[in-house]
Motif scaffolding. Structure first.
Motif, PDB file in Angstrom:
ATOM      1  N   THR A   3      64.405  17.303  39.676  1.00  0.00           N
ATOM      2  CA  THR A   3      63.837  16.017  39.257  1.00  0.00           C
ATOM      3  C   THR A   3      64.702  14.841  39.705  1.00  0.00           C
ATOM      4  OG1 THR A   3      64.916  16.193  37.079  1.00  0.00           O
ATOM      5  CG2 THR A   3      62.637  16.978  37.253  1.00  0.00           C
ATOM      6  N   THR A   7      58.739  19.050  38.170  1.00  0.00           N
ATOM      7  CA  THR A   7      59.600  18.230  39.025  1.00  0.00           C
ATOM      8  C   THR A   7      58.916  16.938  39.450  1.00  0.00           C
ATOM      9  OG1 THR A   7      60.712  20.208  39.871  1.00  0.00           O
ATOM     10  CG2 THR A   7      60.899  18.211  41.188  1.00  0.00           C
ATOM     11  N   GLY A  35      64.192  25.224  38.785  1.00  0.00           N
ATOM     12  CA  GLY A  35      64.255  23.843  39.267  1.00  0.00           C
ATOM     13  C   GLY A  35      65.507  23.583  40.072  1.00  0.00           C
TER      14      GLY A  35
END
Length: 642
Positions: A254, A242, A170
């Motif tokens: 995010t 996300t 991420g």
């Protein structure tokens, strides 16, 4: 011209795949394209429109740029626009997201090298307008550099447009899990997964730097416009997390949920886990096609932990499928799905002679088929379909295997040195000694010379012969294509050319196969599978007018990273415990890829372990759905040739 910026469906001038309006599950605007090429072209068009708009106003255009595989096609399209459409970058100022630390600019793994190789060397941007973090700085100067980098971005009015990729952790830029939303440009220690993903480019994880300089989350979030690129199945889970998950420092991407002008541009693989794509019946009314119905029933079995024939009306109603139930009752739905899956199972992958083939995945005739198994690397054949390979030979088909690339970059220097020393011991020669000297004195960041690549290719060729002989295939039926696109000596490959297609076409035209097996697994960490599949598609398109093509069926297998979803499978070939062992021993023949292969992706286990688990899991899923219980199964999807 409308761009990706517009979020109203009626205003969007291009055609992404399927539904693209945000659902109640989604917190970030996203569009999904058929493939990464199409998406990349649209992003490049938005960037070019912004540059031209700024030029018309007499203003600079400040771009934040990313590296990695995701933006390569965007840069290729921008270069094409510069050459063919007169797009000028004279008013563009760029700031790159990140750079490894330590890293010299001249190193081929540096992002400085990457950006010049893919973009800057081919456009008219002034050299003084290019800004990339300096990975060669001494430690005591890095903090001041980072502060100055932030100030320079602000002094130029901030980023007009920020292009991003996304890592499996991420991360955006090198903002790893734990990064604060107010972070600025700084030094960061790279997550292990990030280093694993970078390992192919560095020829092994030991060569990947442990630190990097990166723009911060706040730096990125201050951009006026953000576009994030996500390509491939291996990005699907983190993309879903996300877009649909809660904001968390453990998934830095995010934080983009709080930006009011961000778009995720995805291909079908990367968007595959989004609720509207994976389980659209949970979003709203669906058009219940046969494929969607099959997908929903398999999902429902998993959700309820029931076999297909045990599902009830209540199960359908309680899980968002009441509209499906209104079309057909559960009994009929269950029976149809059970029969569909039952008919995919066959011990005769080449077709069962003298049998009714109405409900079988393959034709009965001709009883003895000519078959080509295409293997991108010299071990994908046995890793992905070793049991089926064995079965086809045992059942008397005219089987050929074609290794599309030499696979030489996947042989470690240690392995090559061992063979060179053995050769020099048996027959001393200046050639062998030269290779030994080269390997012993090789710089960790340099790439192999031609002689070393040739030796590494020979190692993989010998291992392939060992495996095919073990399965009982004649040497004359083993073909080493050595497609030119691969033979660069580096991780970065050339684009496909007519030379690649000619080689493939000559082999197919010579054998005139009734069956072709090819790798449909596009999740390998260095992209060779996709290029090899593209080469096959282009070749078959060229050969389409040939009479033998009317009787040629193409079956796609998947490799060591993913398996087909149960509802997608069109042929499932069971394996006995003895065949599982035989497949394992065939994989063992590829000794240079055992005990720590160089390109393992995100799984540290050996390939035979992954393959066996995948095959056991496929069989277990069939059993859980109420079908026969087998030790293992290999799965295939038929690709319909137009």
């Amino acid at each position: 011209m409308s761009t990706l910026l517009e979020k109203t469906a009626k205003d969007i001038s291009y055609k992404p795949v399927g539904q693209f309006e945000e659902t109640r599950f989604e917190k970030i605007h996203n569009v999904i394209f058929e493939d990464s090429n199409e998406g990349s072209i649209q992003v490049a068009r938005e960037i070019s429109d912004l540059i031209r708009k700024k030029q018309a106003l007499g203003e600079n255009c400040v771009l934040g740029l990313a590296t990695g595989s995701s933006p390569i096609k965007v840069y290729e399209e921008l270069v094409r626009m510069h050459r063919e459409e007169g797009l000028s970058f004279s008013n563009v100022i760029t700031f790159n997201l990140d750079e490894y630390l330590p890293m010299d600019k001249s190193n081929m793994q540096s992002y400085y090298y990457f950006m010049h190789e893919h973009l800057f060397n081919h456009i008219d941007i002034p050299a003084e307008s290019i800004n990339i973090p300096d990975g060669s700085l001494p430690q005591e100067e890095v903090v001041d550099f980072c502060l100055a980098y932030e100030k320079k971005i602000k002094d130029n009015g901030g980023l007009d447009f920020q292009l991003l990729g996304i890592g499996r952790t991420g991360h955006i830029g090198f903002n790893e899990p734990g990064s604060h939303f107010n972070s600025g440009t700084r030094v960061i220690t790279l997550d292990h997964i990030t280093r694993v993903d970078a390992a192919p480019a560095f020829l092994g994880i030991d060569n990947v730097p442990r630190k990097a300089i990166t723009m911060g989350i706040a730096t990125v979030r201050n951009a006026k416009r953000i576009v994030l690129l996500g390509w491939g199945d291996n990005k699907a889970k983190i993309i879903k997390q996300t877009i649909e998950g809660k904001i968390s420092s453990q998934v830095p991407a995010t934080y983009l949920q709080e930006h009011d002008n961000v778009t995720f541009v995805l291909d079908k693989g990367a968007g595959g886990e989004l609720t509207r794509n994976k389980t659209p019946w949970l979003v709203g009314p669906c058009e219940w096609t046969d494929s969607l119905t099959a997908k929903a029933i398999v999902w429902l079995c998993g959700k309820t932990e029931k076999s297909i024939l045990s599902l009830t009306d209540k199960d359908y109603n309680d899980n968002g499928m009441s509209d499906l139930l209104s079309l057909e009752d559960s009994y009929d739905l269950n029976i149809k799905m059970f029969n569909k899956l039952q008919h995919t199972i066959t011990g005769w992958p080449g077709g069962k002679p003298n049998a009714d083939d109405t409900s079988r995945p393959e034709r009965a005739e001709p009883a003895k088929k000519r078959i080509i198994i295409f293997s991108p690397h010299p071990d994908d054949d046995v890793i992905s379909m070793g049991g089926t390979f064995d079965r086809l030979i045992e059942q008397g088909h005219d089987v050929h295997v074609a290794y599309q690339t030499s696979g030489n970059i996947a042989v470690s220097d240690t392995e090559a040195l061992k063979f060179a020393e053995i050769s020099n011991t048996i027959t001393p020669s200046t050639e062998s000694q030269s290779i030994i000297d080269t390997l012993l004195n090789k710089d960790e960041n340099s790439f192999d010379v031609a002689e070393v690549r040739s030796l590494k290719g020979a190692i993989r060729r010998a291992e392939s012969y060992a495996a095919t002989r073990y399965l009982g295939l004649e040497d004359s039926h083993v073909h080493f294509l050595n497609l030119p696109f691969y033979e660069t000596g580096t991780i970065k490959k050339n684009n496909l050319s007519n030379a690649d297609i000619d080689i493939m076409a000559d082999l197919i035209n010579d054998i005139k196969p009734h069956q072709i097996y090819a790798a449909g697994d596009l999740a390998d960490p260095h992209g060779t599978h996709k290029v090899c599949l593209d080469a096959l598609f282009e070749t078959l398109k060229r050969l389409k007018p040939e009479p033998f093509m009317k009787d040629c069926w193409l079956w796609l297998y998947r490799g060591a990273w993913h398996e087909w979803d149960i509802n997608e499978i069109e042929m499932a070939v069971p394996m006995s415990p003895d065949q599982v062992l035989k497949k394992r021993y065939a994989i063992f023949c590829h000794q240079s890829q055992k005990d720590g292969a160089m390109f393992q992706g995100d799984d540290s286990r050996e390939f035979w372990m992954r393959a066996e688990e995948r095959n056991r899991n496929t069989a277990a899923k069939y059993k859980a759905l109420g079908l026969a219980d087998y030790a293992a199964m290999e799965a295939f999807v038929r690709y319909k040739l137009d």
